[in-house]
Design an enzyme around this catalytic site. Structure first.
Site, PDB file in Angstrom:
ATOM      1  N   GLY A   1       0.864  -1.081   0.117  1.00  0.00           N
ATOM      2  CA  GLY A   1       0.007   0.119  -0.032  1.00  0.00           C
ATOM      3  C   GLY A   1       0.743   1.549   0.069  1.00  0.00           C
ATOM      4  CB  SER A   2       0.208   4.511   1.264  1.00  0.00           C
ATOM      5  OG  SER A   2      -1.014   4.901   0.680  1.00  0.00           O
ATOM      6  CB  ILE A   3       4.673   1.123   2.981  1.00  0.00           C
ATOM      7  CG1 ILE A   3       3.798   0.982   4.461  1.00  0.00           C
ATOM      8  CG2 ILE A   3       6.143   0.761   3.092  1.00  0.00           C
ATOM      9  CD1 ILE A   3       4.305   1.563   5.498  1.00  0.00           C
TER      10      ILE A   3
END
Length: 582
Positions: free
Chosen positions: A302-304
């Protein structure tokens, strides 16, 4: 006709007798020490049928944490009583006085044993070294006070250490020259047990034994033999980098916040050593699915993954502080009413995790260099393998994490030309999968100013006498890395995630120690039985922000976003470590 039948029958009988004779010869003369595919030693087995024994130490190597504390087995003071002792006279009163139990209780125990009994803390026997010496000075036949190898009371770091099991065929195929090994020898199946199996194999057992007849009576008198390996070098000790107290604390916190699938990785930033690694669910030998260490298995970040896009944007000069991005648009630049963050610059886009900003930047980056995303991920230590590997003795590519799987960025090279595929990749979806250990490594790399290192979980292999067999001294990685300027800029961005009033990590502002990091919520494509979507919920970062010491990743897998214990677990682990260091 009758004569032919007699000859035929006689031939069959002779052939049968020949087969039986060959079978007897095979058992008694030819393969007495390596019978069948399992390599059964028939001589040893025949002796064991006439033997009662207590194994004091199985001879397999053991594991300790970085401070020398045992992680799997410990040496425990124990009292051994052989069955024949109930049929002879000896000073019962003197023994009961030393071990502090009643004479009647001891007599009751003796009356019921048919095999050697081993009594320790579990049975209420707490022996000191002085009491052990006193018991053995009594010289009672069949009764001994010893230090016996036994499992520690509470299992710890099970996914890191791994498990062992019996597999005779695999044993023989892996170690064809070790005919001295019993087919019952345990071999490593997962984790460090698997990685270091050849070093851990037993040289010999330490045991007490005596021979009995068919009725269990002593065959050669009441003398018990003590058999021990005189080798001063084996078994070896694998000295890990794990801190037992931190590991136990981390396991307790994940259980407290009811993270049923996921885990944590905690690295020492200076050395890139693993201080703790927890994978949920816990190991259950009856369920193969629980044996997998999720911390070294690729999952959606995801946004990591926006950390990678940000670093690439800085490296290529796309981080213009005056540029504004319309964060009311979705990742594809459409106004679907799902976002309302308005116009944000690059820094605040990172703090609030605006999808549109990073899909836009990803498009621009690929036009400049179509391999920029994967190249930057490699510079950050995000793609692997990231676990320690290298030459060790006759191993050209020894791996401390033999079950580590490689992450990936693109499913197909053609996806780089498809806008929507680029958009999904930019926010850590589509085909992007990385391991939590690799994410922790990325955070440590940024915190160190861009210096890449391999993740290490074992530092030394020690001989029995304490001398060093091998040290895993170097874990630096050659090759390209992000610039110090990029690393410094990324440190500021990761700190802003926490300090920004609307940042996705603002919860951590109340901690006594300053934290920098990035959140992530990844769609998994799975649903609950009730139809609710399941996500991977992340928080990854480092602390203290001004002088980074720890890199920490917490991920909860296959959860609904409302139920996630990710942030709470991250918060508690940081808080515990801060209190420990103060």
């Amino acid at each position: 006709m009758i004569k032919k039948r007699i000859i035929f029958i006689g031939t069959i009988i002779m052939m049968g007798l020949f087969v039986i004779l060959y079978r007897l010869a095979d058992i008694q003369l030819i393969h007495t020490e390596s019978f069948s595919k399992k390599g059964v030693n028939l001589v040893q087995e025949s002796v064991s049928q006439r033997t009662q024994e207590v194994v004091i130490d199985d001879g397999r190597g053991r594991f300790t944490d970085r401070n020398g504390a045992p992680l799997r087995d410990q040496v425990e003071p124990s009292l051994v009583i052989f069955p024949f002792s109930k049929d002879i006279e000896w000073p019962v009163e003197q023994l009961t006085k030393i071990i502090n139990i009643s004479e009647s209780k001891l007599n009751h125990l003796l009356a019921n044993i048919k095999k050697p009994a081993v009594l320790s803390k579990k049975e209420g026997i707490h022996l000191t070294s002085e009491e052990i010496e006193s018991i053995n000075n009594l010289k009672i036949p069949g009764i001994f006070a010893i230090y016996k190898q036994s499992p520690i009371e509470e299992s710890i770091a099970e996914h890191i250490i791994g498990i062992t099991g019996e597999n005779p065929e695999l044993l023989r195929s892996k170690y064809p020259d070790r005919s001295d090994l019993s087919y019952k020898t345990q071999i490593g199946i997962t984790g460090l047990e698997k990685a270091f199996d050849e070093f851990l194999l037993p040289d010999a057992e330490t045991k007490l034994l005596y021979h009995v007849d068919g009725d269990g009576n002593p065959l050669f008198g009441i003398n018990v033999k003590y058999m021990a390996d005189a080798n001063p070098f084996y078994p070896v000790t694998i000295e890990t980098t794990i801190d037992k107290e931190i590991q136990a604390m981390s396991e307790d916190i994940l259980s407290k916040h009811k993270i049923e699938k996921g885990g944590i990785v905690l690295l020492d930033i200076e050395t890139n050593n693993v201080l703790a690694m927890v994978s949920k669910p816990d190991v259950n030998r009856a369920e193969d699915a629980t044996l997998a260490n999720h911390m070294i298995q690729p999952i959606f970040p995801g946004s990591i993954f926006k950390t990678v896009i940000s670093a690439a944007a800085i490296e290529y000069g796309l981080d213009d502080a005056t540029r504004q991005f319309d964060c009311s648009l979705n990742l594809h630049g459409e106004n679907d009413g799902g976002q309302d963050d308005g116009m944000l610059n690059f820094e605040r886009s990172f703090a609030k995790s605006c999808n549109y900003t990073f899909t836009t930047l990803a498009e621009e980056l690929i036009k400049i260099n179509d391999s920029v995303i994967e190249d930057t991920a490699e510079k950050l230590g995000l793609v692997g393998p990231v676990g320690w590997n290298g030459k060790v003795f006759h191993y050209d590519n020894f791996k401390q994490f033999p079950n580590e799987k490689l992450g990936k960025i693109w499913g197909a090279n053609e996806d780089k030309q498809i806008k929507r595929a680029v958009h999904q990749t930019a926010i850590g979806q589509k085909d992007v999968k990385v391991t939590p250990m690799a994410v922790a490594n990325m955070m440590a790399t940024v915190a160190r100013g861009g210096e890449r290192k391999k993740v290490r979980v074992v530092e030394n292999i020690l001989y029995k006498n304490g001398t060093n067999m091998y040290s895993f001294t170097s874990n630096s990685i050659d090759g390209e890395h992000i610039s110090p300027f990029t690393a410094k800029s990324m440190q500021k961005l990761l700190r802003l995630v926490v300090t920004d009033p609307e940042g996705t990590g603002r919860r951590f502002q109340s901690l006594e120690v300053e934290v920098s990091g990035k959140s992530g919520t990844a769609q998994t494509g799975k649903k609950t039985e009730q139809g609710a979507s399941l996500y991977n919920k992340w928080f990854a970062g480092f602390f203290p922000s001004n002088q980074p010491k720890y890199a920490l990743v917490v991920v909860e897998m296959d959860t609904t976003s409302e139920e996630s214990g990710t942030n709470a677990s991250f918060y508690d682990i940081v808080n515990e470590l801060a209190n420990r260091d103060l």
